[in-house]
Design a protein around this motif. Structure first.
Motif, PDB file in Angstrom:
ATOM      1  N   TYR A  23     -17.729  13.186  -4.721  1.00  0.00           N
ATOM      2  CA  TYR A  23     -17.115  12.374  -3.676  1.00  0.00           C
ATOM      3  C   TYR A  23     -15.599  12.472  -3.779  1.00  0.00           C
ATOM      4  CZ  TYR A  23     -21.877  10.685  -3.635  1.00  0.00           C
ATOM      5  OH  TYR A  23     -23.247  10.628  -3.594  1.00  0.00           O
ATOM      6  N   LEU A  24     -14.967  12.970  -2.721  1.00  0.00           N
ATOM      7  CA  LEU A  24     -13.522  13.110  -2.666  1.00  0.00           C
ATOM      8  C   LEU A  24     -12.959  11.915  -1.903  1.00  0.00           C
ATOM      9  CD1 LEU A  24     -13.314  16.912  -1.747  1.00  0.00           C
ATOM     10  CD2 LEU A  24     -13.426  15.854  -4.018  1.00  0.00           C
ATOM     11  N   VAL A  25     -12.147  11.111  -2.585  1.00  0.00           N
ATOM     12  CA  VAL A  25     -11.599   9.886  -2.005  1.00  0.00           C
ATOM     13  C   VAL A  25     -10.084  10.048  -1.880  1.00  0.00           C
ATOM     14  CG1 VAL A  25     -11.287   7.412  -2.322  1.00  0.00           C
ATOM     15  CG2 VAL A  25     -13.445   8.488  -2.976  1.00  0.00           C
ATOM     16  N   PRO A  26      -9.559  10.075  -0.652  1.00  0.00           N
ATOM     17  CA  PRO A  26      -8.115  10.257  -0.479  1.00  0.00           C
ATOM     18  C   PRO A  26      -7.290   9.156  -1.135  1.00  0.00           C
ATOM     19  CG  PRO A  26      -9.258  10.674   1.579  1.00  0.00           C
ATOM     20  CD  PRO A  26     -10.268  10.076   0.635  1.00  0.00           C
ATOM     21  N   VAL A  27      -6.132   9.576  -1.658  1.00  0.00           N
ATOM     22  CA  VAL A  27      -5.171   8.630  -2.205  1.00  0.00           C
ATOM     23  C   VAL A  27      -3.789   9.027  -1.709  1.00  0.00           C
ATOM     24  CG1 VAL A  27      -4.864   9.957  -4.359  1.00  0.00           C
ATOM     25  CG2 VAL A  27      -4.311   7.514  -4.316  1.00  0.00           C
ATOM     26  N   VAL A  28      -3.002   8.043  -1.276  1.00  0.00           N
ATOM     27  CA  VAL A  28      -1.646   8.288  -0.791  1.00  0.00           C
ATOM     28  C   VAL A  28      -0.687   7.397  -1.565  1.00  0.00           C
ATOM     29  CG1 VAL A  28      -2.429   8.943   1.534  1.00  0.00           C
ATOM     30  CG2 VAL A  28      -1.839   6.543   1.042  1.00  0.00           C
ATOM     31  N   PRO A  29       0.608   7.731  -1.573  1.00  0.00           N
ATOM     32  CA  PRO A  29       1.585   6.881  -2.258  1.00  0.00           C
ATOM     33  C   PRO A  29       1.506   5.441  -1.750  1.00  0.00           C
ATOM     34  CG  PRO A  29       2.583   8.968  -1.657  1.00  0.00           C
ATOM     35  CD  PRO A  29       1.240   8.950  -1.002  1.00  0.00           C
ATOM     36  N   GLY A  30       1.506   4.509  -2.678  1.00  0.00           N
ATOM     37  CA  GLY A  30       1.392   3.107  -2.301  1.00  0.00           C
ATOM     38  C   GLY A  30      -0.027   2.655  -2.051  1.00  0.00           C
ATOM     39  N   ARG A  31      -0.966   3.599  -2.076  1.00  0.00           N
ATOM     40  CA  ARG A  31      -2.386   3.293  -1.866  1.00  0.00           C
ATOM     41  C   ARG A  31      -2.601   2.443  -0.620  1.00  0.00           C
ATOM     42  NH1 ARG A  31      -5.656   4.764  -6.215  1.00  0.00           N
ATOM     43  NH2 ARG A  31      -4.451   5.524  -8.003  1.00  0.00           N
ATOM     44  N   GLY A  32      -2.072   2.929   0.499  1.00  0.00           N
ATOM     45  CA  GLY A  32      -2.254   2.241   1.774  1.00  0.00           C
ATOM     46  C   GLY A  32      -3.608   2.541   2.379  1.00  0.00           C
ATOM     47  N   PRO A  33      -3.853   2.061   3.620  1.00  0.00           N
ATOM     48  CA  PRO A  33      -5.164   2.224   4.259  1.00  0.00           C
ATOM     49  C   PRO A  33      -5.617   3.671   4.412  1.00  0.00           C
ATOM     50  CG  PRO A  33      -3.841   0.603   5.433  1.00  0.00           C
ATOM     51  CD  PRO A  33      -2.936   1.238   4.428  1.00  0.00           C
ATOM     52  N   ASP A  34      -4.684   4.609   4.498  1.00  0.00           N
ATOM     53  CA  ASP A  34      -5.069   6.016   4.640  1.00  0.00           C
ATOM     54  C   ASP A  34      -5.500   6.644   3.316  1.00  0.00           C
ATOM     55  OD1 ASP A  34      -4.637   5.973   7.328  1.00  0.00           O
ATOM     56  OD2 ASP A  34      -2.656   6.897   7.248  1.00  0.00           O
ATOM     57  N   GLY A  35      -5.299   5.929   2.211  1.00  0.00           N
ATOM     58  CA  GLY A  35      -5.682   6.492   0.923  1.00  0.00           C
ATOM     59  C   GLY A  35      -5.640   5.460  -0.186  1.00  0.00           C
ATOM     60  N   LEU A  36      -6.650   4.600  -0.238  1.00  0.00           N
ATOM     61  CA  LEU A  36      -6.703   3.568  -1.281  1.00  0.00           C
ATOM     62  C   LEU A  36      -7.069   4.140  -2.650  1.00  0.00           C
ATOM     63  CD1 LEU A  36      -8.579   0.630   0.503  1.00  0.00           C
ATOM     64  CD2 LEU A  36      -6.197   0.667  -0.208  1.00  0.00           C
ATOM     65  N   GLY A  37      -7.679   5.337  -2.648  1.00  0.00           N
ATOM     66  CA  GLY A  37      -8.118   5.913  -3.913  1.00  0.00           C
ATOM     67  C   GLY A  37      -9.337   5.200  -4.475  1.00  0.00           C
ATOM     68  N   ARG A  38      -9.572   5.421  -5.752  1.00  0.00           N
ATOM     69  CA  ARG A  38     -10.714   4.802  -6.417  1.00  0.00           C
ATOM     70  C   ARG A  38     -10.573   3.281  -6.451  1.00  0.00           C
ATOM     71  NH1 ARG A  38     -14.145   7.594 -10.156  1.00  0.00           N
ATOM     72  NH2 ARG A  38     -14.243   5.606 -11.248  1.00  0.00           N
ATOM     73  N   ALA A  39     -11.715   2.621  -6.443  1.00  0.00           N
ATOM     74  CA  ALA A  39     -11.709   1.164  -6.525  1.00  0.00           C
ATOM     75  C   ALA A  39     -11.257   0.711  -7.901  1.00  0.00           C
ATOM     76  CB  ALA A  39     -13.106   0.628  -6.234  1.00  0.00           C
ATOM     77  N   ARG A  40     -10.615  -0.445  -7.941  1.00  0.00           N
ATOM     78  CA  ARG A  40     -10.145  -1.013  -9.202  1.00  0.00           C
ATOM     79  C   ARG A  40     -11.091  -2.096  -9.716  1.00  0.00           C
ATOM     80  NH1 ARG A  40      -4.719   0.370  -9.639  1.00  0.00           N
ATOM     81  NH2 ARG A  40      -4.410   2.285  -8.463  1.00  0.00           N
ATOM     82  N   THR A  41     -11.892  -2.697  -8.814  1.00  0.00           N
ATOM     83  CA  THR A  41     -12.728  -3.831  -9.218  1.00  0.00           C
ATOM     84  C   THR A  41     -14.219  -3.527  -9.118  1.00  0.00           C
ATOM     85  OG1 THR A  41     -12.581  -4.737  -6.970  1.00  0.00           O
ATOM     86  CG2 THR A  41     -10.981  -5.531  -8.592  1.00  0.00           C
TER      87      THR A  41
END
Length: 326
Positions: A23-41
């Motif tokens: 599963y490829l999950v986008p991540v962007v600087p600041g982890r905004g809506p376009d790329g939250l990345g992996r979940a933290r919780t």
């Protein structure tokens, strides 16, 4: 397969990424809506990999699960491919119709992909597929799946539990206006995000209504299971995952008979009605009859495991991804 999927809905994605793919999950600087990345919780497996837009260009993506109209634009910009034509795609529709700004009245809400026939729409409930105007888009329903938290209900606290996010902003949609009536018959613990101002907005007595703001999921499950009954006062949503999680925990449920709830909560698992006074009577019963609460909770868990268990959910998604990539 390599599946591109955005982190839009944490609980849903937690179940989805338990499958056998990468599963490829986008991540962007600041982890905004376009790329939250992996979940933290939430607990996500190692098969979930964060990728930047630049890295995506080098990935051999097999299929994309779209969840917002904007995702179409991002695929074009980041991969240089057209979903449905150059890249197999599914549009996962989380929401009940009519909630977006400027949306048509519910029976006339036209889905944003209604004019396309190259990207199937996967609704999360049969209610949603029925109420959207899907146009010529192929449609299917993949009902929710839940990572089983285990049968943990103790009911040791004679209190009602409610889970809701942003009830001050969302108001009647999530039944926030019904909380004063509930609080008259039971002490209430409200779990969720964006709870600030709830007491003031609805004149709630802090001595009767306790707010637990943004708890980690595991901690919330532990605390929910200590409450005698789960109450779902939501008027309009696809199907609250918190309701299904409470059923998995073995909690008796008392819920408004709205949208998909009437399908999800069978007789014996709790009380479902469009009349608040009927719901409040049920809450009183469970508060004073722990055995009745226990029996209803066991029925709720059995029903949730059968219909919303993770194996069925993952198998349904495997079939759908297989179809669109064939």
């Amino acid at each position: 397969m390599k599946v591109l999927v955005w982190h839009v809905h944490g609980s849903w994605t937690t179940a989805f990424v338990q499958g056998a793919h990468e599963y490829l999950v986008p991540v962007v600087p600041g982890r905004g809506p376009d790329g939250l990345g992996r979940a933290r919780t939430w607990d996500w497996p190692a098969s979930v990999r964060e990728v930047t837009p630049e890295q995506l260009r080098e990935e051999d993506v097999d299929v994309v699960v779209l969840q917002r109209v904007r995702d179409l634009e991002l695929v074009r910009a980041w991969l240089g491919r057209e979903p449905g034509r150059d890249l197999p795609a599914v549009f996962l529709e989380h929401n009940a119709p009519g909630l977006e700004d400027g949306a048509a009245p519910v029976p006339y809400t036209r889905h944003p992909l209604a004019d396309r026939d190259d990207v199937p729409i996967a609704h999360v409930t049969h209610f949603n597929r029925l109420f959207y105007d899907n146009g010529r888009a192929p449609t299917t329903v993949v009902e929710h799946g839940i990572v089983d938290p285990g049968e943990r209900w103790t009911g040791e606290l004679a209190r009602a539990a409610v889970v809701t996010n942003e009830p001050v902003r969302r108001g009647r949609t999530v039944g926030a206006d019904l909380l004063p009536g509930l609080a008259e018959v039971a002490p209430v613990d409200v779990f969720g995000m964006g709870l600030a101002g709830l007491h003031e907005r609805y004149g709630l007595d802090p001595g009767r209504v306790t707010l637990v703001d943004d708890p980690p999921q595991a901690a919330m499950h532990t605390e929910l299971a200590r409450r005698r009954v789960y109450v779902h006062p939501v008027r309009w949503t696809s199907l609250g995952l918190s309701l299904l999680e409470a059923m998995h925990l073995g909690m008796p449920v008392v819920a408004l008979a709205a949208t998909e709830v009437v399908e999800a909560v069978p007789a014996g698992a709790g009380v479902v009605s469009t009349r608040p006074e009927v719901l409040w009577d049920a809450v009183r019963t469970y508060l004073h009859d722990e055995d009745a609460a226990r029996l209803a909770g066991k029925a709720a868990r059995a029903a949730a495991l059968e219909r919303y268990g993770l194996p069925r959910f993952l198998a349904d998604w495997d079939r759908l991804l297989g179809e669109v990539t064939r």
